[in-house]
Design an enzyme around this catalytic site. Structure first.
Site, PDB file in Angstrom:
ATOM      1  CG  ASP B 157       1.486   1.279  -3.901  1.00  0.00           C
ATOM      2  OD1 ASP B 157       1.155   0.056  -4.253  1.00  0.00           O
ATOM      3  OD2 ASP B 157       1.429   2.309  -3.697  1.00  0.00           O
ATOM      4  CE  LYS B 220       2.375   5.618  -4.630  1.00  0.00           C
ATOM      5  NZ  LYS B 220       2.237   4.667  -3.400  1.00  0.00           N
ATOM      6  CE  LYS B 256      -1.256   5.169  -4.982  1.00  0.00           C
ATOM      7  NZ  LYS B 256      -1.091   4.059  -3.973  1.00  0.00           N
TER       8      LYS B 256
END
Lengths: 480, 320, 286
Positions: B157, B220, B256
């Protein structure tokens, strides 16, 4: 792979306590109609009977007008601050009983509970709240130092927003010191009758609000009555025209909110996802039973194909069905008559060469239903591009330049509302300036507010409802 | 649709050829009207879900969770507790599914590997690239990624350089994503936009496209360190970008939301947003994750309520 | 031998020009004692039709002219009238049988009324428009806009002050008009048309028809491209018939008031009858 199934989440009907039969509301009391005639109000979603409603005759209208006239003396002389308190009371009672009104509205009209709950009823209460505050401030409305009420207002309202239209009519009339005789639409009288109970609950003086249910003849009797000083009508242009003829040569003041064929204009640089939402909301809100519906989509040719594809995809997610289900986006058509009219016009679209597309959705077997419909390959000359369909049917046309959009948008006998979708501010103001329409929604559509004047140009009628312009429609003054 | 927003698949390579071309491309994307986007998100939040579906969706949401701890105070003990919870979220009910992943700082990856053991179905996601600020040189960021991958992270991430984005150095942002993607090797790349710092939905949309152009497997919303984070309209706008990307390229990009999602109701609303915006194909942990910590317990409480028919309490779930 | 004077031919005023009636007709105009004054053009329905075309063509330019300029042009009418004061007084004396002093006061009042309206042109949005406090993230405002092409039936007796009092509220709001003058007292209107022609008022904004109101007005009332009608000069029965005809395209109608005092302060009643309120919404966001 999970599939999301929305619960049929029906709002409970148990909050509504309908009487088997309703009288007319005259002089503060429910009374039987003089001729003793009744008719049945049905739920358009399943064709079941809801209640018996009185058929008001000319004699009943006369009784109502006389009651309103008697009440006028006291009501108009009452200090504005006192009138205001009655209106505030009504607003509060509507808020307290909002769920009951919402469910009843959905039962009688067929509109999704989501809309009656979140739009119609809250706005109706807001209308009373807004105009309550005007009642003791009339001298600040820009009509000169001493605006005076007109007298008895005869108000004839439509079936598409029964309770909201009642509020649009009754609140400013009462705030100004007028008394009213209200004729609800024949297919949707029940929330008005519930409103009569609210008037009783609020201890509103007898005769200030009178409600006479019935069919067209009842409305015509209200319009024709010599004791009526003001006519306020919302409905079709054809009926509006007859009213304008009927009052010719009389002293009666008139406001008319009539039909429309709103153009929703989408430019290539629009915020496309919001434009799709706005176009969908513009035409499928309330099954398209909206005088200001954006029933003509004018989309710039360079994005037309993609825009229509996006529109179809979005339409595919519309949920059509049980109006009492909180997940329902599109409810029932209000009557078999209206369904026939919509079908006839849609058929004409196909016959004249336009291409029809309908969202793939299962329609209930009972009741009156019409799937959300999109027409492409529409020409200005097609009936579906010119006539008000008053249903969930969108006609798509294209344009190349702003001036062509203006020309096409204005090329109609109507002039109620229009929408503009572009990210360019100066283009919005240019379009707003050129469009001959009383309401212009830029980057939004179908928004209403008691502080915001609403009404049409051309054959969409005259006069405004909402804001101080809406108040002026019920007052005599320097510029009324 | 093969041409979406006037873009065809073949335009994408040219769009990233220079800073100027990239700027033109991003500013050619349609704008987002804040009021309209927020109204749409709010309307979707009123959907009411069938009880049977809700049961399924609670389990699905659990399976979508990247169970997260990202604290300066993280220790091997904290991480192994997190991993235990990810594997068996509800000690009273072994039918409760495991989460999709655990999400930890890079130096905690070896502890997560140890705690989960070999062949665990649970992925290890590591935040990297000088998370959460992203304020470090590219070399340092790439080393950060490399370290995590070598230690066993399956998912990275990363954060974008918001400073570069806000000052208009889009190509720099893009090239950083590309470099990180390369450093990931087989690890999946989630690109964090930190939408709370981007401020406008127009920026969120542009950053989403930038991340996808750079090779993101997932986009995300947030680090969880900046508020607001995964608001419904932000998720809506990002899902629209995912949908449009699919229309142009035919490729599924994952999404996400992370940060601020605490209740089962929040999770249900996210799933409705997914279904109605990009379609039910995305209702799988392969394409939708939820970055959260306390959310898991609320999902478990709801799960227990639906199982037992009585409201549960905080002592019936574990605090890890 | 005394000089033979040059007599004026009284014509219509359409689209900024002075045509004769297409019908070729004229009628005798006398003073209040029945003495011959002149022949006036007798407009036909086709003249009315042409006048509506001219008014429609002028509408966009006039309604979109900036308000300050519109005010200046209207003020210019007053200036030109002031310059032709003696002729207007003579016309009103002859037409209405007034003393010179009363005719002068009438002309003065007409000029002053125009000045009053000139000042309104750029203040209407301030007085009639509003920003609206709606409950949501929207900027919402309402502005007055002109209705369009308005037919005006000027009062029968008040040949100049009455005429000015019905035409000015219409054009100040940005409308264009076709005005049918007093039938028996049309000559001040013809002189006034000459004032309009020399005062920067664009052609077609005001079109002046002399003739028989009962002949022309029904065509204007039923005309689908006319948006409003001021029936000031019609008697009750004609007005009633016109209102019925006007319903065909839902014209905005001003009914006549037999007791109207044209010398009284006009207020905004007339002007607001031919004003539409346009409300514009826009979201407020980033």
């Amino acid at each position: 792979m999970a599939r999301i199934e929305y619960a049929p989440a029906p709002e409970s009907r148990s909050v509504v306590h309908l009487r088997p039969s309703y009288g007319l509301f005259i002089d503060g009391e429910f009374v039987e109609p003089t001729l003793g005639e009744h008719y049945t109000s049905v739920n358009p979603a399943d064709e079941t009977a809801l209640a018996e409603v009185s058929e008001g005759s000319a004699a009943d209208v006369d009784l109502a007008v006389r009651a309103a006239r008697r009440a006028f003396t006291r009501w108009s002389r009452m200090p504005g601050a006192e009138r205001a308190k009655y209106l505030y009371r009504i607003a509060r009672i509507l808020q307290e009983r909002a769920r009951e009104f919402a469910v009843l509205e959905t039962l009688d009209n067929g509109k999704p509970i989501k809309e009656s709950r979140d739009t119609d009823i809250p706005l109706a209460a807001a209308w009373f709240f807004h105009y309550a505050g005007w009642a003791d401030k009339l001298e600040y409305a820009g009509l000169g130092p001493d605006p005076r009420p007109l007298g008895v207002a005869g108000q004839v309202i439509p079936w598409n927003f029964p309770m909201l239209m009642l509020a649009w009519k009754v609140a400013p009339a009462l705030a100004g010191g007028n008394t009213v005789v209200l004729k609800p639409a024949q297919t949707t009288p029940l929330t008005a009758l519930l409103f009569a109970e609210v008037c009783q609950q609020a201890d509103l003086p007898a005769g200030v609000v009178n409600i006479v249910t019935g069919h067209n003849d009842t409305g015509a009797a209200v319009v024709a009555h010599k004791g009526v000083d003001k006519i306020a009508f919302t409905g079709s242009t054809a009926v509006g025209r007859r009213i304008a003829e009927a009052v010719a040569g009389t002293h009666k003041r008139v406001t008319l909110e009539l039909g429309g064929k709103g153009a929703n204009i989408v430019f290539a640089d629009a915020a496309i996802d919001q434009a799709v939402e706005g176009v969908v909301h513009g035409i499928y809100f309330n099954q398209g039973h909206v005088c200001c519906a954006g029933s003509r989509l004018l989309v710039q040719e360079s994005i037309a194909e993609e825009f229509v594809a996006r529109l179809k995809r979005r339409m595919g997610t519309l949920r059509v069905g049980d109006p009492l289900d909180k997940n329902t986006d599109v409810g029932a058509i209000n009557s078999s008559m209206q369904l026939a009219r919509i079908s006839e016009l849609a058929d004409s679209g196909v016959a004249e060469g336009a291409t029809m597309w309908q969202a793939d959705c299962a329609l209930p077997s009972r009741g009156f239903w019409f799937a959300p419909t999109l027409f492409t390959d529409v020409a200005q000359s097609h009936r579906i591009a010119r006539e008000e369909i008053f249903g969930p049917v969108l006609s798509t046309l294209t344009f190349r330049t702003p001036s062509e959009a203006i020309e096409k948008a204005n090329n109609t006998q109507y002039g109620l509302a229009a929408g503009i979708w572009t990210e360019k501010g100066s283009l919005i103001l240019k379009m707003a300036n050129e469009l001959r329409a009383g309401v212009v929604w830029a980057n939004t559509y179908n928004k209403f507010d008691p502080a915001s004047p609403f009404g049409g140009y051309k054959e969409s009628g005259y006069g405004r409802e909402g804001g101080r312009q809406g108040l002026a429609a019920y007052l005599e003054g320097d510029r009324a | 649709m093969t041409v979406v927003l006037g873009i065809s698949n073949s335009d994408l390579a040219a769009a990233t050829g220079s800073d100027a071309a990239l700027r033109r491309f991003l500013f050619g994307l349609p704008g987002v009207d804040q009021v309209g986007a927020e109204a749409r998100a709010a309307a979707l939040a009123t959907r009411s879900i069938k009880a049977a579906t809700k049961r399924d969706l609670i389990d699905l949401a659990i399976r979508m969770i990247d169970l997260t701890t990202l604290e300066g105070a993280d220790t091997p003990g904290k991480v192994s507790a997190l991993c235990a919870k990810a594997q068996h979220p509800d000690p009273t009910d072994h039918t409760a599914p495991h989460t999709a992943a655990v999400c930890v700082y890079g130096d905690m990856v070896p502890h997560a590997v140890r705690a989960l053991g070999p062949d665990s179905p649970i992925s290890i996601a590591a935040v990297a690239t000088a998370f959460p600020s992203g304020r470090a040189s590219l070399d340092v960021k790439l080393l950060d990624v490399h370290d995590a991958v070598v230690n066993g992270a399956h998912e990275i991430d990363m954060v974008i350089d918001r400073g570069a984005f806000l000052s208009g150095r889009y190509l720099q942002v893009l090239e950083e994503v590309r470099a990180v993607k390369e450093a990931c090797g087989t690890a999946h790349l989630k690109v964090i936009l930190e939408t709370g710092e981007l401020q406008t939905y127009d920026n969120v949309r542009r950053a989403s496209w930038l991340a996808m152009l750079g090779g993101a497997d997932f986009i995300k919303t947030s680090t969880g360190k900046v508020q607001p984070a995964a608001t419904a309209p932000v998720v809506l706008v990002m899902l629209e970008a995912v949908r449009d990307w699919f229309d142009v390229t035919g490729h599924h990009i994952g999404m996400k939301p992370a940060g601020g999602l605490r209740t089962a109701k929040d999770a249900m609303r996210m799933l409705v947003l997914v279904a109605e915006t990009v379609g039910e194909d995305w209702l799988t942990p392969d394409l939708f994750r939820i970055g959260a910590s306390s959310l898991l317990n609320d999902l478990l409480l709801q799960r227990q309520r639906m199982r037992d028919g009585a409201y549960s309490g905080p002592n019936y779930v574990t605090l890890d | 031998m005394s000089r033979i004077d040059v007599r004026k031919t009284h014509k219509l005023f359409v689209n900024g020009a002075f045509p004769r009636s297409e019908s070729g007709r004229s009628y005798e105009v006398t003073d209040t004692k029945g003495r011959f004054l002149a022949n006036a053009a007798q407009a036909s329905r086709k003249d009315a039709r042409d006048a509506v075309v001219a008014a429609r063509a002028a509408f966009r330019g006039w309604s979109h002219a900036n308000a300050f300029l519109r005010g200046q042009i209207i003020y210019r009418i007053a200036e030109v009238m002031e310059g032709r004061h003696p002729q207007l007084v003579a016309d009103v004396m002859a037409a209405e049988g007034l003393t010179e002093a009363r005719a002068r006061r009438t002309v003065d009042a007409a000029i002053d009324r125009i000045v009053w309206y000139a000042g309104w042109a750029d203040k209407l949005p301030t007085a009639l428009g509003n920003a609206n406090a709606v409950s949501g993230p929207f900027f919402n405002f309402s502005i007055p806009e002109p209705t369009g092409v308005v037919a005006v039936l000027a009062p029968e007796s008040s040949s100049l002050l009455g005429l000015v009092s019905v035409v000015l509220p219409v054009i100040t709001g940005g409308n264009t008009c076709v005005v049918v003058t007093s039938h028996t007292r049309p000559l001040p209107a013809v002189t006034w048309a000459e004032c309009l022609a020399t005062s920067d008022v664009p052609g077609g904004v005001v079109n002046v028809l002399t003739g028989d109101r009962a002949e022309i007005a029904p065509w204007l009332a039923s005309h689908r491209d006319v948006d409003g009608i001021d029936c000031a000069g019609a008697d009750a029965s004609l007005a009633s018939a016109l209102e019925v005809a006007a319903a065909a395209n839902l014209k905005r109608v001003l009914r006549p008031d037999a007791d109207e005092d044209w010398a009284a302060h006009p207020g905004l009643r007339r002007l607001s009858r031919f004003i539409e309120t346009k409300t514009v919404w826009h979201p407020i966001g980033v």
